[in-house]
Design a protein around this motif. Structure first.
Motif, short mmCIF file in Angstrom:
data_model
loop_
_atom_site.label_atom_id
_atom_site.label_comp_id
_atom_site.label_asym_id
_atom_site.label_seq_id
_atom_site.Cartn_x
_atom_site.Cartn_y
_atom_site.Cartn_z
N CYS A 277 5.88 -43.83 8.90
CA CYS A 277 5.29 -42.94 7.95
C CYS A 277 4.69 -41.91 8.58
N ILE A 278 4.20 -41.02 7.51
CA ILE A 278 3.65 -39.66 7.82
C ILE A 278 2.22 -40.10 7.79
N VAL A 279 1.42 -39.58 8.68
CA VAL A 279 0.03 -40.06 8.85
C VAL A 279 -0.82 -38.50 8.92
N GLU A 280 -1.49 -38.33 7.91
CA GLU A 280 -2.22 -37.00 7.78
C GLU A 280 -3.70 -37.23 7.91
N ALA A 281 -4.44 -36.11 8.42
CA ALA A 281 -5.83 -36.12 8.28
C ALA A 281 -6.22 -36.30 7.07
N LYS A 282 -7.46 -36.83 6.71
CA LYS A 282 -8.03 -36.87 5.63
C LYS A 282 -9.25 -35.95 5.34
N TYR A 283 -9.14 -34.91 4.70
CA TYR A 283 -10.34 -33.69 4.66
C TYR A 283 -11.16 -34.12 3.46
N ASP A 284 -12.60 -33.89 3.79
CA ASP A 284 -13.38 -34.15 2.65
C ASP A 284 -14.09 -32.92 2.02
N GLY A 285 -13.26 -32.64 1.20
CA GLY A 285 -13.48 -31.35 0.68
C GLY A 285 -13.26 -31.49 -1.07
N PHE A 286 -12.72 -30.63 -1.68
CA PHE A 286 -12.30 -31.12 -2.99
C PHE A 286 -10.61 -30.68 -3.26
N ARG A 287 -9.97 -31.35 -4.07
CA ARG A 287 -8.92 -31.37 -4.16
C ARG A 287 -8.41 -30.28 -5.16
N VAL A 288 -7.34 -29.31 -4.68
CA VAL A 288 -7.09 -28.28 -5.58
C VAL A 288 -5.60 -28.25 -5.92
N GLN A 289 -5.10 -28.10 -6.92
CA GLN A 289 -3.94 -27.88 -7.45
C GLN A 289 -3.74 -26.31 -7.56
N VAL A 290 -2.77 -25.47 -6.91
CA VAL A 290 -2.44 -24.25 -7.16
C VAL A 290 -1.13 -23.90 -7.70
N HIS A 291 -1.44 -23.01 -8.95
CA HIS A 291 -0.12 -22.57 -9.39
C HIS A 291 0.01 -21.00 -9.36
N ILE A 404 -5.21 -20.68 5.14
CA ILE A 404 -4.30 -21.72 4.53
C ILE A 404 -3.45 -22.37 5.61
N ALA A 405 -3.44 -23.61 5.70
CA ALA A 405 -2.67 -24.11 6.52
C ALA A 405 -2.12 -25.69 6.11
N LEU A 406 -1.18 -26.08 6.85
CA LEU A 406 -0.74 -27.36 6.41
C LEU A 406 -1.66 -28.35 7.08
N THR A 407 -1.83 -29.70 6.38
CA THR A 407 -2.67 -30.76 6.79
C THR A 407 -2.06 -31.15 8.26
N ASP A 408 -2.96 -31.43 9.21
CA ASP A 408 -2.59 -32.19 10.63
C ASP A 408 -1.75 -33.55 10.34
N ALA A 409 -0.80 -33.65 10.87
CA ALA A 409 0.19 -34.83 10.54
C ALA A 409 1.09 -35.36 11.82
N ILE A 410 1.10 -36.55 11.92
CA ILE A 410 2.06 -37.25 12.70
C ILE A 410 3.00 -37.86 12.03
N GLU A 411 4.33 -38.33 12.90
CA GLU A 411 5.19 -39.20 12.27
C GLU A 411 4.90 -40.57 13.22
N THR A 412 4.89 -41.53 12.56
CA THR A 412 4.99 -42.69 13.59
C THR A 412 5.27 -44.22 12.99
N ASN A 413 5.65 -45.28 13.58
CA ASN A 413 5.93 -46.36 13.02
C ASN A 413 4.83 -47.38 14.01
N ASP A 414 4.15 -46.92 14.98
CA ASP A 414 3.44 -47.68 15.61
C ASP A 414 1.87 -47.65 15.49
N PRO A 415 1.25 -48.81 15.08
CA PRO A 415 0.03 -48.82 14.75
C PRO A 415 -0.89 -48.37 15.73
N LYS A 416 -0.70 -48.34 17.10
CA LYS A 416 -1.48 -47.85 17.79
C LYS A 416 -1.49 -46.41 17.84
N LYS A 417 -0.65 -45.72 17.62
CA LYS A 417 -0.58 -44.24 17.34
C LYS A 417 -1.36 -43.92 16.12
N LEU A 418 -1.28 -44.70 15.11
CA LEU A 418 -1.98 -44.39 13.92
C LEU A 418 -3.27 -44.73 14.01
#
Ligand code: ATP
Length: 613
Positions: A277-291, A404-418
């Motif tokens: 899966c793709i594991v992303e950092a979870k940021y604590d701000g407010f969610r916005v949908q930009v059009h 503006i940036a993309l969320t930090d993310a890794i791709e892994t199937n290893d619980p340890k890495k997650l």
């Protein structure tokens, strides 16, 4: 449609106690309202247009009181006194209208069109003298209104009609109204037949009708998910039937209902569920949908409200850095310290959600937008692409910088890495992670295992807070007598039944200031009887219609014979040692669901251990 007819329907809705009856009345009301259907839906929700257009009459309680005084001939002090007694300006207007001290010279029969039109005019009035104009337009309506009409007219600018009608009930009523047309199609009939289990003839008819309604309801909801304006959906249906529904499509300027995350308690379970899966950092701000549409940029909150004016810095960032003519993207915005490269606390970020001093605050606490999804790109709906491809599209479409940036993310199937990524995120001042299924589409308006969140644990067993709707309160005793409120009765939302089921009583976590605020808010939504969609084993001193949502932490979820949330075999769920954290800007239907509570209960480590052989 005459406003008096609508007021009669509202009165009926207010007086029934079952959701089925409520839906039947609503269905008739929508049929009867003909070309006024859009306005009747908005009025029944206490709004003047879809949430994303943010149209507000701009009449506060003070002006309402003045309007009621002006139209009835009673002094303002008397209006205020009665308001204190009754706790609802609608009822005040109704009562004083019955005993009017003056008769109006220009009384006319009110239409829905006239009432709605006057409020829209009030919303458009700005600047010097606007208060006077609003007062005039409002008291003009009251002058012509019967007592029952006055009750509902006075509630419109308050944004709460107290009908207890939620979006799901409106969608059910629409499905009921168009199901005959729906089942005229041979193809649809065959689709329903093939999904039917019942063999006995007499029961087949019933099952067919139920399945047909359910299928049409799903279709209506799918449109609502990409176009959150039930008024317009009902209008298209009224104009062109189901062909009108088909015409609704996604477009920038019309918010999409957000996808939501499930929870699992550990890295192992997440990997077990999703695999790679793709594991992303979870940021604590407010969610916005930009059009973005050319140079026009609009920003919507998680509740699909237009909040563009609050975030000029985000608008600039999107104009400058999104390399697409049209786009709908989503992300979390937060105040960020560019020296330490760490987010500022949520309390700082939340100060950016304001109507005034916007520019100054934007300079002081600039936001950074961490983008995590794209639903529309240059004329194409990208919702159905697998997430991994949407993320690639995002990488191509955004030229990243400080703003503006993309969320930090890794791709892994290893619980340890997650787990390592989770711990590193927390060390960096973030909330945890969200693991995402790389193959999943964007699932608008639903909570599915396409996203799974893992948050920093609060102390105790329950490793996430819950959001609960307040359904009643207990009067204050001892030191708390002066607040008139000593505790709350709260409920989780049952999505299947569109009901609010009691789960806990809360008496702690509230400061004196919060207690006073709660009392003021709740006394204005109090009810004499248990509200229609509330399902509770306990009777509080005072019932309130589900409207306010609060965030609550607790030590654990236990089984309980007292509460009705998830009740099976005489046992529901309850919270142990609950504490209120804060108010949430959520609709009651966005409270934590009973299904989530069940899942959280299963996730609790104590239960997991007990279940091991
Ligand atoms: P929910 O949104 O699930 O109803 P909530 O409002 O309490 O619940 P959380 O439990 O904190 O929110 O988790 C989901 C929220 O996390 C999203 O709505 C979004 O605002 C935020 N978030 C932060 N980082 C991300 C990310 N990388 N991907 C998706 N969402 C994120």
């Amino acid at each position: 449609m005459q406003f008096s007819e609508l007021a009669e329907y509202f009165h009926k809705i207010e007086s029934v106690s079952s959701r089925l009856e409520m839906m039947a009345i609503l269905s008739e009301m929508l049929k009867k309202s003909g070309k006024d259907v859009k306005k009747t839906i908005y009025i029944s929700q206490g709004i003047l247009g879809p949430g994303h257009e943010a149209l507000e009459a701009g009449i506060g309680e003070g002006l309402l009181e003045a309007g009621i005084a002006k139209a009835s001939g009673y002094p303002k002090d008397e209006v205020k006194k009665l308001y204190k007694q009754l706790g609802d300006l609608g009822e005040v207007a109704q009562k004083l209208s019955k005993n009017k001290k003056q008769q109006s010279l220009f009384s006319e029969k009110l239409s829905v069109q006239k009432v709605f039109g006057n409020f829209v005019k009030m919303a458009a009035t700005e600047g010097r003298g606007s208060q006077e104009t609003k007062l005039g337009a409002f008291s003009e309506l009251l002058n012509s209104a019967s007592p029952l009409e006055a009750k509902y007219i006075a509630r419109i600018p308050l944004g709460n009609m107290r009908l207890g009608v939620g979006d799901p009930t409106i969608m059910d009523a629409l499905a009921l109204n168009y199901v005959d047309e729906f089942t005229r199609s041979k193809k649809i009939r065959a689709q329903i037949e093939s999904a039917m289990k019942e063999k006995k003839d007499e029961k087949r008819k019933e099952e067919f009708a139920r399945k047909a309604r359910q299928l049409l309801r799903e279709k209506i909801e799918a449109k609502y998910n990409i176009h959150s304006d039930l008024g317009e959906i009902a209008e298209r249906l009224a104009e062109k039937g189901l062909a009108g529904l088909e015409e609704i499509s996604m477009k920038p300027g019309s918010p999409i209902r957000p996808t939501l995350a499930e929870r699992l308690p550990s890295a192992e379970q997440i990997i077990e569920k999703l695999g790679k899966c793709i594991v992303e950092a979870k940021y604590d701000g407010f969610r916005v949908q930009v059009h973005k549409k050319g140079n026009d940029v609009a920003i919507y909150s998680r509740q699909s409200e237009n909040v563009t004016h609050m975030f000029p810095d985000l608008v600039d960032a999107v104009r400058e850095r999104v390399r697409a003519k049209d786009a709908i993207i989503e992300g979390e915005a937060l105040a960020y310290n560019s020296v330490t490269q760490q987010p500022l606390p949520f309390q700082v970020t939340i100060q950016r959600k304001r109507k005034y001093n916007v520019e100054k605050m934007a300079e002081e606490f600039p936001l950074r937008l961490f983008v995590f999804d794209v639903m529309y790109l240059d004329g194409k709906n990208t919702m159905n692409l697998p997430f991994i491809e949407r993320r690639k599209k995002l990488e191509g479409a955004i030229s990243q910088n400080e703003k503006i940036a993309l969320t930090d993310a890794i791709e892994t199937n290893d619980p340890k890495k997650l787990e390592e990524f989770f711990l590193a995120s927390i060390e960096n001042g973030l909330e945890g992670i969200i693991a995402k299924d790389p193959a999943a589409p964007y699932i608008a308006g639903a909570r599915k295992y396409a996203w799974i969140k893992l948050k920093r644990s609060y102390k105790g067993e329950l490793n996430d807070s819950v959001d609960l709707a307040i359904i009643g309160y207990y009067k204050g005793r001892g030191k708390r007598t002066k607040f008139g409120l000593g505790g709350l009765l709260c409920a989780a939302y049952n999505e299947q039944e569109d009901s609010f089921q009691s789960i806990t009583k809360i008496g702690t976590g509230m400061s004196e200031q919060i207690l006073a605020e709660l009392e003021e808010k709740l006394s204005a939504t109090s009810e004499k009887e248990k509200p229609a969609r509330v399902d509770s084993g306990l009777s509080p001193d005072i019932w309130v219609k589900p409207f306010y949502v609060i965030e609550v932490v607790a030590d654990e979820i236990t089984r309980s014979p007292t509460h009705t949330a998830g009740k099976t075999g005489g046992q529901g769920y309850a919270l142990r040692f609950p504490r209120m954290i804060k108010f949430r800007e959520k609709k009651p239907e966005e409270a934590t669901t009973v299904a989530e509570i069940e899942q959280m209960y299963r996730n609790q480590k104590s239960v997991a251990l007990e279940e091991k052989p």
